[in-house]
Scaffold this motif. Sequence first.
Motif, mmCIF file in Angstrom:
data_model
loop_
_atom_site.group_PDB
_atom_site.id
_atom_site.type_symbol
_atom_site.label_atom_id
_atom_site.label_comp_id
_atom_site.label_asym_id
_atom_site.label_seq_id
_atom_site.Cartn_x
_atom_site.Cartn_y
_atom_site.Cartn_z
ATOM 1 N N ALA A 41 0.809 -1.213 0.000
ATOM 2 C CA ALA A 41 0.000 0.000 0.000
ATOM 3 C C ALA A 41 0.846 1.267 0.000
ATOM 4 C CB ALA A 41 -0.935 -0.011 1.211
ATOM 5 N N VAL A 42 1.954 1.271 0.732
ATOM 6 C CA VAL A 42 2.777 2.478 0.808
ATOM 7 C C VAL A 42 3.404 2.774 -0.554
ATOM 8 C CG1 VAL A 42 4.786 3.564 1.877
ATOM 9 C CG2 VAL A 42 3.214 2.200 3.273
ATOM 10 N N ARG A 43 3.980 1.755 -1.161
ATOM 11 C CA ARG A 43 4.586 1.951 -2.482
ATOM 12 C C ARG A 43 3.541 2.421 -3.486
ATOM 13 N NH1 ARG A 43 6.525 -2.843 -6.401
ATOM 14 N NH2 ARG A 43 4.250 -2.905 -6.604
ATOM 15 N N ASP A 44 2.391 1.778 -3.498
ATOM 16 C CA ASP A 44 1.362 2.136 -4.468
ATOM 17 C C ASP A 44 0.926 3.593 -4.291
ATOM 18 O OD1 ASP A 44 1.520 -0.451 -5.362
ATOM 19 O OD2 ASP A 44 -0.340 -1.117 -4.395
ATOM 20 N N LEU A 62 9.475 13.937 3.210
ATOM 21 C CA LEU A 62 9.542 14.223 4.639
ATOM 22 C C LEU A 62 8.353 13.638 5.391
ATOM 23 C CD1 LEU A 62 10.937 17.860 4.786
ATOM 24 C CD2 LEU A 62 12.144 15.699 5.129
ATOM 25 N N ARG A 63 7.217 13.480 4.729
ATOM 26 C CA ARG A 63 6.101 12.772 5.366
ATOM 27 C C ARG A 63 6.510 11.330 5.678
ATOM 28 N NH1 ARG A 63 0.321 14.701 2.756
ATOM 29 N NH2 ARG A 63 0.989 16.756 1.988
ATOM 30 N N LEU A 64 7.154 10.694 4.708
ATOM 31 C CA LEU A 64 7.583 9.310 4.913
ATOM 32 C C LEU A 64 8.660 9.229 5.992
ATOM 33 C CD1 LEU A 64 7.517 6.327 4.102
ATOM 34 C CD2 LEU A 64 9.219 6.863 2.336
ATOM 35 N N ALA A 65 9.609 10.142 5.941
ATOM 36 C CA ALA A 65 10.670 10.137 6.948
ATOM 37 C C ALA A 65 10.099 10.346 8.347
ATOM 38 C CB ALA A 65 11.704 11.218 6.625
ATOM 39 N N GLY A 66 9.111 11.238 8.465
ATOM 40 C CA GLY A 66 8.476 11.460 9.754
ATOM 41 C C GLY A 66 7.747 10.222 10.252
ATOM 42 N N ALA A 67 7.103 9.503 9.358
ATOM 43 C CA ALA A 67 6.412 8.269 9.731
ATOM 44 C C ALA A 67 7.390 7.237 10.280
ATOM 45 C CB ALA A 67 5.671 7.703 8.524
ATOM 46 N N LEU A 68 8.509 7.083 9.601
ATOM 47 C CA LEU A 68 9.505 6.103 10.045
ATOM 48 C C LEU A 68 10.111 6.500 11.390
ATOM 49 C CD1 LEU A 68 11.255 5.474 6.612
ATOM 50 C CD2 LEU A 68 9.771 3.867 7.845
ATOM 51 N N HIS A 69 10.409 7.790 11.551
ATOM 52 C CA HIS A 69 10.988 8.242 12.816
ATOM 53 C C HIS A 69 9.970 8.101 13.947
ATOM 54 C CE1 HIS A 69 13.465 11.508 15.095
ATOM 55 N NE2 HIS A 69 13.712 10.281 15.535
ATOM 56 N N ALA A 70 8.696 8.357 13.665
ATOM 57 C CA ALA A 70 7.665 8.181 14.689
ATOM 58 C C ALA A 70 7.608 6.721 15.146
ATOM 59 C CB ALA A 70 6.301 8.624 14.150
ATOM 60 N N LEU A 71 7.675 5.798 14.197
ATOM 61 C CA LEU A 71 7.691 4.385 14.562
ATOM 62 C C LEU A 71 8.876 4.072 15.460
ATOM 63 C CD1 LEU A 71 6.731 2.778 11.136
ATOM 64 C CD2 LEU A 71 5.359 2.716 13.229
ATOM 65 N N ARG A 72 10.022 4.620 15.105
ATOM 66 C CA ARG A 72 11.222 4.399 15.919
ATOM 67 C C ARG A 72 11.031 4.961 17.335
ATOM 68 N NH1 ARG A 72 16.296 7.557 16.308
ATOM 69 N NH2 ARG A 72 17.591 6.405 17.809
ATOM 70 N N LEU A 73 10.486 6.187 17.432
ATOM 71 C CA LEU A 73 10.277 6.805 18.740
ATOM 72 C C LEU A 73 9.254 6.038 19.574
ATOM 73 C CD1 LEU A 73 10.189 10.563 17.648
ATOM 74 C CD2 LEU A 73 12.020 9.411 18.908
ATOM 75 N N GLY A 75 9.098 2.836 19.652
ATOM 76 C CA GLY A 75 9.674 1.568 20.097
ATOM 77 C C GLY A 75 9.850 0.502 19.045
ATOM 78 N N HIS A 76 9.825 0.866 17.759
ATOM 79 C CA HIS A 76 10.057 -0.110 16.700
ATOM 80 C C HIS A 76 11.511 -0.582 16.788
ATOM 81 C CE1 HIS A 76 10.483 -1.853 12.691
ATOM 82 N NE2 HIS A 76 9.159 -1.790 12.550
ATOM 83 N N GLY A 77 11.700 -1.837 17.194
ATOM 84 C CA GLY A 77 13.036 -2.337 17.510
ATOM 85 C C GLY A 77 14.000 -2.338 16.342
ATOM 86 N N ALA A 100 9.682 -2.117 7.452
ATOM 87 C CA ALA A 100 8.692 -1.206 8.028
ATOM 88 C C ALA A 100 7.649 -0.798 6.995
ATOM 89 C CB ALA A 100 9.406 0.025 8.586
ATOM 90 N N LEU A 101 8.081 -0.540 5.757
ATOM 91 C CA LEU A 101 7.127 -0.167 4.705
ATOM 92 C C LEU A 101 6.098 -1.273 4.484
ATOM 93 C CD1 LEU A 101 9.509 1.415 2.021
ATOM 94 C CD2 LEU A 101 8.087 2.610 3.698
ATOM 95 N N ARG A 102 6.539 -2.470 4.633
ATOM 96 C CA ARG A 102 5.651 -3.611 4.409
ATOM 97 C C ARG A 102 4.783 -3.901 5.632
ATOM 98 N NH1 ARG A 102 9.395 -6.849 3.452
ATOM 99 N NH2 ARG A 102 9.575 -7.602 5.603
ATOM 100 N N ASP A 103 5.408 -3.932 6.828
ATOM 101 C CA ASP A 103 4.719 -4.414 8.026
ATOM 102 C C ASP A 103 3.953 -3.324 8.775
ATOM 103 O OD1 ASP A 103 5.886 -6.849 7.414
ATOM 104 O OD2 ASP A 103 7.554 -6.567 8.826
ATOM 105 N N GLU A 104 4.321 -2.065 8.565
ATOM 106 C CA GLU A 104 3.689 -0.960 9.296
ATOM 107 C C GLU A 104 2.936 -0.035 8.341
ATOM 108 O OE1 GLU A 104 3.722 -0.958 12.464
ATOM 109 O OE2 GLU A 104 5.338 -2.368 12.908
#
Length: 347
Positions: A41-44, A62-73, A75-77, A100-104
Amino acid sequence: MIPPHIAAAFEFQSKACAALGSPFMAQLMRLCAQCDWPAGAVRDRVFAWQGDISPRGQSVPLRLAGALHALRLQGHGALDAAYPPRTCDDATLWQVVTGALRDEADAIQRWLDSPPQTNEVRRAAVLIATGHWLADRFGLPIRTSELGASGGLNLHWDSYALDVAGKTFGPDAPALVLAPDWTGAIPRSTRPEIADRGGVDLNPLDPRAPAGALRLQAYLWPDQPARIANTKAAIAAARTPVAKGDAIDWLHGRIAHVPGQLHLIYSTVAWQYFPAAKQAEGTALIAAAGQSATAQTPLAWFGMENDGGDRGAALTLRVWPGDLALDLGRADFHGRWIDWRDPDIPG
């Protein structure tokens, strides 16, 4: 295969992040531009995005980067293990990101819905210097109105200290200390007194709420710990709610003069995003109020905004009575450096 215009936007963002001192973000954005994305879904959604997705437009990278950093903050191991202060080679980092793109995908999709929203605390350095100049020039308490205030962290610029060449400007017990690379004149020493403060944003954030605090931190770049520390300190000190609404509509209700107070209207990298019609309306509103300003009801309009120059943002100030247009110099968009000009004008 990634569409060429999508790749170009991520490449552009990569170079911009490198220029703004973030090697990690430059690496992450470059990988997004060059590597194969996992099906899903993310790629599409990103690959089918219409319009300008670059920082000049909808800032999808930057929307994508923010999403990934939020996941990290949150607790995404796997992301935590690959993000700064750790370093990873390209293959390892991309493997973690693709997971992360696939699972989150659901969580990332929610972050893709909205444009990035930051509240860069280091920009307060120019507000401190401007406040000191105004206090020295007019000798009156200051009432402030911030247009595009986000989470309100820069509503309390007078609670922060500015360190210039070993000299401190600001309160004796500041919430945080800003020490940008400074060139040009030293700020004036007169400390401002804030009589009242207010701010407005179309989508205000509450830094005291977990969701608001997360959003303010997620768009910071993970390899810039000082920037993150400043934001956390500002969040801890935040105490003025930001009004929700159109900035110019809100300003209509605050534009009236208050005897014995200087009214400071300001924006930092926000005015440029207002619709052209609202910019025109706001300019006319402020100028009209300026025409009735007096020595006991002065008006000041400060902007730290992109003027298309090659180096950072322009620092501009208009003051009334007299309608003086003053050039205060330039500053890095993230407040890393300031080239300050003191307008020595007749009293």
